[in-house]
Design a protein around this motif. Structure first.
Motif, PDB file in Angstrom:
ATOM      1  N   LEU A 107       2.802 -34.217  -1.235  1.00 41.06           N
ATOM      2  CA  LEU A 107       2.682 -34.014  -2.673  1.00 41.06           C
ATOM      3  C   LEU A 107       2.042 -32.666  -2.948  1.00 41.06           C
ATOM      4  CD1 LEU A 107       1.086 -37.479  -3.442  1.00 41.06           C
ATOM      5  CD2 LEU A 107       3.468 -36.868  -3.798  1.00 41.06           C
ATOM      6  N   MET A 108       2.469 -32.050  -4.035  1.00 44.81           N
ATOM      7  CA  MET A 108       1.844 -30.809  -4.475  1.00 44.81           C
ATOM      8  C   MET A 108       1.637 -30.920  -5.975  1.00 44.81           C
ATOM      9  SD  MET A 108       3.079 -26.869  -4.078  1.00 44.81           S
ATOM     10  CE  MET A 108       2.519 -26.699  -2.398  1.00 44.81           C
ATOM     11  N   ASP A 109       0.395 -30.790  -6.389  1.00 51.17           N
ATOM     12  CA  ASP A 109       0.042 -30.874  -7.804  1.00 51.17           C
ATOM     13  C   ASP A 109       0.589 -32.144  -8.449  1.00 51.17           C
ATOM     14  OD1 ASP A 109      -1.280 -28.455  -7.528  1.00 51.17           O
ATOM     15  OD2 ASP A 109       0.493 -27.292  -8.081  1.00 51.17           O
ATOM     16  N   PRO A 111       8.781 -29.586   2.716  1.00 50.50           N
ATOM     17  CA  PRO A 111       8.065 -28.527   3.437  1.00 50.50           C
ATOM     18  C   PRO A 111       8.408 -27.133   2.913  1.00 50.50           C
ATOM     19  CG  PRO A 111       8.843 -30.158   4.992  1.00 50.50           C
ATOM     20  CD  PRO A 111       9.453 -30.507   3.651  1.00 50.50           C
ATOM     21  N   LEU A 112       9.671 -26.907   2.583  1.00 45.52           N
ATOM     22  CA  LEU A 112      10.079 -25.592   2.087  1.00 45.52           C
ATOM     23  C   LEU A 112       9.403 -25.267   0.757  1.00 45.52           C
ATOM     24  CD1 LEU A 112      11.735 -23.061   2.448  1.00 45.52           C
ATOM     25  CD2 LEU A 112      13.659 -24.248   1.384  1.00 45.52           C
ATOM     26  N   GLN A 113       9.277 -26.240  -0.122  1.00 43.92           N
ATOM     27  CA  GLN A 113       8.606 -26.007  -1.402  1.00 43.92           C
ATOM     28  C   GLN A 113       7.134 -25.650  -1.202  1.00 43.92           C
ATOM     29  OE1 GLN A 113      10.028 -29.822  -2.915  1.00 43.92           O
ATOM     30  NE2 GLN A 113      10.688 -28.755  -4.763  1.00 43.92           N
ATOM     31  N   ILE A 114       6.482 -26.294  -0.250  1.00 41.26           N
ATOM     32  CA  ILE A 114       5.072 -26.007   0.024  1.00 41.26           C
ATOM     33  C   ILE A 114       4.912 -24.596   0.579  1.00 41.26           C
ATOM     34  CG2 ILE A 114       3.067 -26.628   1.440  1.00 41.26           C
ATOM     35  CD1 ILE A 114       4.132 -29.568   1.254  1.00 41.26           C
ATOM     36  N   VAL A 115       5.740 -24.248   1.558  1.00 40.94           N
ATOM     37  CA  VAL A 115       5.652 -22.908   2.159  1.00 40.94           C
ATOM     38  C   VAL A 115       5.960 -21.843   1.114  1.00 40.94           C
ATOM     39  CG1 VAL A 115       6.662 -21.361   3.881  1.00 40.94           C
ATOM     40  CG2 VAL A 115       6.114 -23.720   4.499  1.00 40.94           C
ATOM     41  N   ARG A 130      -5.525 -28.515   1.128  1.00 38.85           N
ATOM     42  CA  ARG A 130      -4.826 -29.623   1.770  1.00 38.85           C
ATOM     43  C   ARG A 130      -5.757 -30.818   1.852  1.00 38.85           C
ATOM     44  NH1 ARG A 130      -1.770 -29.074   7.534  1.00 38.85           N
ATOM     45  NH2 ARG A 130      -1.258 -27.080   6.593  1.00 38.85           N
ATOM     46  N   ASP A 131      -5.247 -31.982   1.475  1.00 30.90           N
ATOM     47  CA  ASP A 131      -6.027 -33.213   1.535  1.00 30.90           C
ATOM     48  C   ASP A 131      -5.194 -34.277   2.234  1.00 30.90           C
ATOM     49  OD1 ASP A 131      -8.086 -34.998   1.147  1.00 30.90           O
ATOM     50  OD2 ASP A 131      -7.586 -35.419  -0.936  1.00 30.90           O
ATOM     51  N   VAL A 161      -3.234 -29.311  -3.454  1.00 31.81           N
ATOM     52  CA  VAL A 161      -3.704 -29.159  -4.827  1.00 31.81           C
ATOM     53  C   VAL A 161      -4.053 -27.698  -5.066  1.00 31.81           C
ATOM     54  CG1 VAL A 161      -5.468 -29.862  -6.495  1.00 31.81           C
ATOM     55  CG2 VAL A 161      -4.622 -31.507  -4.818  1.00 31.81           C
ATOM     56  N   ASN A 162      -3.543 -27.149  -6.160  1.00 28.90           N
ATOM     57  CA  ASN A 162      -3.865 -25.774  -6.532  1.00 28.90           C
ATOM     58  C   ASN A 162      -5.336 -25.745  -6.932  1.00 28.90           C
ATOM     59  OD1 ASN A 162      -4.200 -23.264  -7.776  1.00 28.90           O
ATOM     60  ND2 ASN A 162      -2.121 -23.260  -8.549  1.00 28.90           N
TER      61      ASN A 162
END
Length: 89
Positions: free
Chosen positions: A28-30, A36-40, A53-54, A69-70
């Motif tokens: 998850l992000m935000d 993985p590509l979206q995170i990178v 990173r949590d 999390v931003n």
């Protein structure tokens, strides 16, 4: 232009995250499910802030999900913590 060591770091991050994805770890992000590509990509463009990173661990001690999390001060109100009853956990 990115240095070769920076590009290598992004490749390492992608490979690591791809392994998590292959093992069924939800990322998850935000607050939203991501690849993985979206995170990178988010790490590469980092126009505003950085990502923390949590790890969410299940009762047996295995990684259940990985949350990015931003941590930019301006965005903290927009990035609520993932609650335990989240469908992604």
């Amino acid at each position: 232009m990115e240095s070769s060591s920076t590009v290598y770091s992004y490749r390492e991050l992608y490979t690591e995250l791809e392994d998590y994805e292959r093992n069924g770890i939800c990322m998850l992000m935000d607050g939203g499910k991501v690849s993985p590509l979206q995170i990178v990509t988010a790490h590469m463009i980092q126009e505003e802030g950085s990502y923390m990173r949590d790890y969410i661990i299940d009762p047996e001690g295995y990684i259940k999900s990985l949350v990015f999390v931003n941590i930019n001060e301006d965005n903290q109100a927009e990035n609520p913590l993932i609650l335990p009853d989240s469908p992604y956990l």
